[in-house]
Design a protein around this motif. Structure first.
Motif, PDB file in Angstrom:
ATOM      1  N   UNK A 204       0.858  -1.182   0.000  1.00  0.00           N
ATOM      2  CA  UNK A 204       0.000   0.000   0.000  1.00  0.00           C
ATOM      3  C   UNK A 204       0.897   1.235   0.000  1.00  0.00           C
ATOM      4  N   UNK A 205       1.001   1.952  -1.178  1.00  0.00           N
ATOM      5  CA  UNK A 205       0.203   1.822  -2.401  1.00  0.00           C
ATOM      6  C   UNK A 205       0.654   0.675  -3.296  1.00  0.00           C
ATOM      7  N   UNK A 206      -0.251   0.295  -4.193  1.00  0.00           N
ATOM      8  CA  UNK A 206       0.029  -0.742  -5.187  1.00  0.00           C
ATOM      9  C   UNK A 206      -0.947  -0.550  -6.340  1.00  0.00           C
ATOM     10  N   UNK A 225      -0.810  -3.358   3.181  1.00  0.00           N
ATOM     11  CA  UNK A 225       0.311  -3.267   4.121  1.00  0.00           C
ATOM     12  C   UNK A 225       1.166  -2.078   3.697  1.00  0.00           C
ATOM     13  N   UNK A 226       1.370  -1.105   4.567  1.00  0.00           N
ATOM     14  CA  UNK A 226       2.097   0.103   4.154  1.00  0.00           C
ATOM     15  C   UNK A 226       3.540  -0.185   3.759  1.00  0.00           C
ATOM     16  N   UNK A 429      -0.428   9.624  -6.534  1.00  0.00           N
ATOM     17  CA  UNK A 429      -0.183   8.370  -5.824  1.00  0.00           C
ATOM     18  C   UNK A 429      -1.411   7.938  -5.028  1.00  0.00           C
ATOM     19  N   UNK A 430      -2.194   8.894  -4.537  1.00  0.00           N
ATOM     20  CA  UNK A 430      -3.272   8.584  -3.589  1.00  0.00           C
ATOM     21  C   UNK A 430      -4.299   7.610  -4.137  1.00  0.00           C
ATOM     22  N   UNK A 431      -4.565   7.659  -5.434  1.00  0.00           N
ATOM     23  CA  UNK A 431      -5.595   6.772  -5.996  1.00  0.00           C
ATOM     24  C   UNK A 431      -5.191   5.309  -5.915  1.00  0.00           C
ATOM     25  N   UNK A 436      -6.276   5.964   2.986  1.00  0.00           N
ATOM     26  CA  UNK A 436      -6.134   7.308   2.435  1.00  0.00           C
ATOM     27  C   UNK A 436      -4.950   8.070   3.000  1.00  0.00           C
ATOM     28  N   UNK A 437      -4.421   7.646   4.141  1.00  0.00           N
ATOM     29  CA  UNK A 437      -3.338   8.399   4.761  1.00  0.00           C
ATOM     30  C   UNK A 437      -2.069   8.291   3.918  1.00  0.00           C
ATOM     31  N   UNK A 438      -1.279   9.360   3.909  1.00  0.00           N
ATOM     32  CA  UNK A 438      -0.009   9.339   3.199  1.00  0.00           C
ATOM     33  C   UNK A 438       0.232  10.637   2.468  1.00  0.00           C
TER      34      UNK A 438
END
Length: 487
Positions: A204-206, A225-226, A429-431, A436-438
């Motif tokens: 996460x992200x992927x 998993x971050x 990157x968020x999509x 949603x955090x990051x």
């Protein structure tokens, strides 16, 4: 014409390839290669070509052959030449007709779309040689129905290549040929779900396609998993009860982190304790520029790791060639799923790729393309340093894209929307996060863009960022006339 530009010094740099067994004369083959590079924009107006003696020496042909090719292109208007001077490109590439998306909205002027390779550089002549070899030497029985795993020739060629280049521990009997990564991971997850798997962990992200979509369709719960600067956070993975995990350990998508040896060992230990499966997506490990090669995880634990590879990022996605290196206890079930899906991948394509690998043409193609992509990456980084120094690029040492983190005062969605109004496609990157955090960030794919287009794109992005910071400088374009930011 402005300042003379020289961006090629050898036949290899010009992507010239000749086939002495072809009926077409050599001078026409050389002319066709150069003409194609001009039309594709790889050779721009004013670019100086190497002397004919240099090209002749590189290709192993007589100078007269190259002179004839140059003269033909001069006669067609593609080149200009004067006595005692350079031979230069005389035309700009013909722009593609503008496409349409979303009704009457114009297509983007510059597209930083990720996950692409420069298909205009596909080694057609070398591939054609392998096709001819296959069609003239392959026994008749190879064209009948075969084992769903694929042809033995490709199993052997792939294991030789992957063991040599990627450090895998592969055996021909454990290779399953599939139609790209998408089908490969789909077959694997179907098998795991049938075996009782219930939860799939992903970085996460992927990417939001392939594994995540297939897992949902198969009824698997997807756990994000971050990731940190070096890839997935193993301590977070160890707290999950996942039955499998999808990793990009050699070049995390999209951040570019490289999973350390210690972290890899911990992931394998976690998987072995849980009897889980590690799915290794080795999607663009061949393209590296500023770092030493990083071997595949599969070589550390071939009974725990399923290695997924594809020709999509190295040759062309349209080939639909992919492969799995599966543990022995999964091979038969994956093969059965492959047979049920499509009865097996096309035989001629498999045999052609096997010959292409065995001849060393795949290695040669990668050697040719690495400096091309590196120059484009360098152009992107230089433009960001000059026009947007507040952005923080990461994952730049390898691959075909770069992520740049945004400063805290810039909203990712606002920047993406403003870029679209300036004729740019650039993804945030968020999509691609499950949570949603990051921090906000932008993904710059550069493989299909010329260095000039990359520089122009960053210039336009800088204007878009200035617009976000000072809305009063906004242009008059409205959302109805802005290009769609989604590729």
């Amino acid at each position: 014409m402005g300042q003379i530009r020289t961006n090629s010094s050898t036949a290899e740099d010009l992507l010239i390839d000749v086939d002495r067994s072809a009926p077409e004369p050599l001078h026409r083959q050389i002319a066709a290669s150069i003409r194609g590079s001009i039309r594709a924009g790889r050779l721009r107006l004013g670019t100086s070509l190497p002397p004919t003696r240099t090209i002749a020496a590189d290709l192993g042909v007589s100078r007269g052959v190259v002179v004839e090719a140059y003269q033909q292109l001069v006669a067609e208007g593609y080149l200009t030449s004067r006595a005692g001077g350079y031979t230069q490109v005389a035309v700009e590439p013909v722009p593609a007709p503008p496409g349409r998306r979303g009704g009457d909205r114009p297509a983007a002027r510059i597209d930083f779309g990720y996950g692409r390779t420069d298909v205009s550089s596909f080694p057609r002549a070398a591939w054609l040689r392998s096709v001819r070899t296959v069609l003239t030497t392959t026994p008749n029985e190879r064209f009948a129905y075969l084992d769903g795993r694929g042809v033995p020739e490709l199993h052997a060629a792939l294991t030789d290549y992957l063991n040599r280049v990627r450090g895998t521990s592969a055996r021909p009997e454990n290779v399953v040929i599939c139609s790209g990564y998408g089908q490969g991971v789909s077959l694997l997850l179907q098998v795991l779900a049938a075996r009782g798997a219930r939860r799939l962990a992903v970085e996460d992200p992927s990417p939001d396609d392939d594994a995540r979509l297939v897992a949902a369709a198969a009824g698997l719960d997807v756990i994000g998993v971050p990731v940190g600067p070096d890839g997935i956070l193993v301590e977070e993975l160890e707290h999950t009860d996942a039955d499998a995990v999808v990793l990009t350990p050699s070049h995390q998508w999209p951040t570019g982190g490289v999973l350390s040896a210690t972290a890899r060992s911990r992931v394998i230990g976690w998987a072995q304790r849980r009897r889980a499966v590690v799915i290794e997506d080795d999607y663009d490990a061949e393209y590296r520029y500023d770092r030493s090669p990083v071997g595949a995880m599969q070589g550390l634990a071939p009974d725990t790791v399923v290695y997924c590879g594809t020709a999509s990022k190295t040759l062309a996605p349209g080939l639909r060639l992919g492969w799995l290196l599966a543990p022995p206890h999964l091979v038969d079930e994956i093969t059965a799923a492959k047979v049920l899906a499509d009865r097996g991948s096309p035989v001629i394509d498999q045999l052609t790729f096997a010959d292409f690998l065995t001849r060393g043409e795949f290695d040669r193609h990668l050697r040719r393309m690495r400096p091309v992509y590196r120059r484009r990456r360098d152009a992107l980084l230089a433009a960001l340093r000059t026009r947007l120094p507040e952005l923080e690029p990461v994952g730049v040492a390898a691959g075909q894209h770069v992520v740049a983190w945004l400063p805290h005062d810039l909203d990712e969605a606002a920047v993406v929307a403003a870029a679209a109004r300036h004729g740019l496609v650039v993804q945030g990157v968020s999509r691609y996060r499950l949570n949603l955090a990051g921090p906000g960030g932008l993904i710059f794919g550069y493989a299909t863009l010329t260095e000039r287009a990359i520089t122009d794109g960053v210039e336009a992005l800088a204007d878009a960022v200035a617009e976000v910071r000072n809305p009063q400088r906004s242009t008059q374009s409205s959302p109805e006339t802005a290009p769609d930011p989604t590729p």
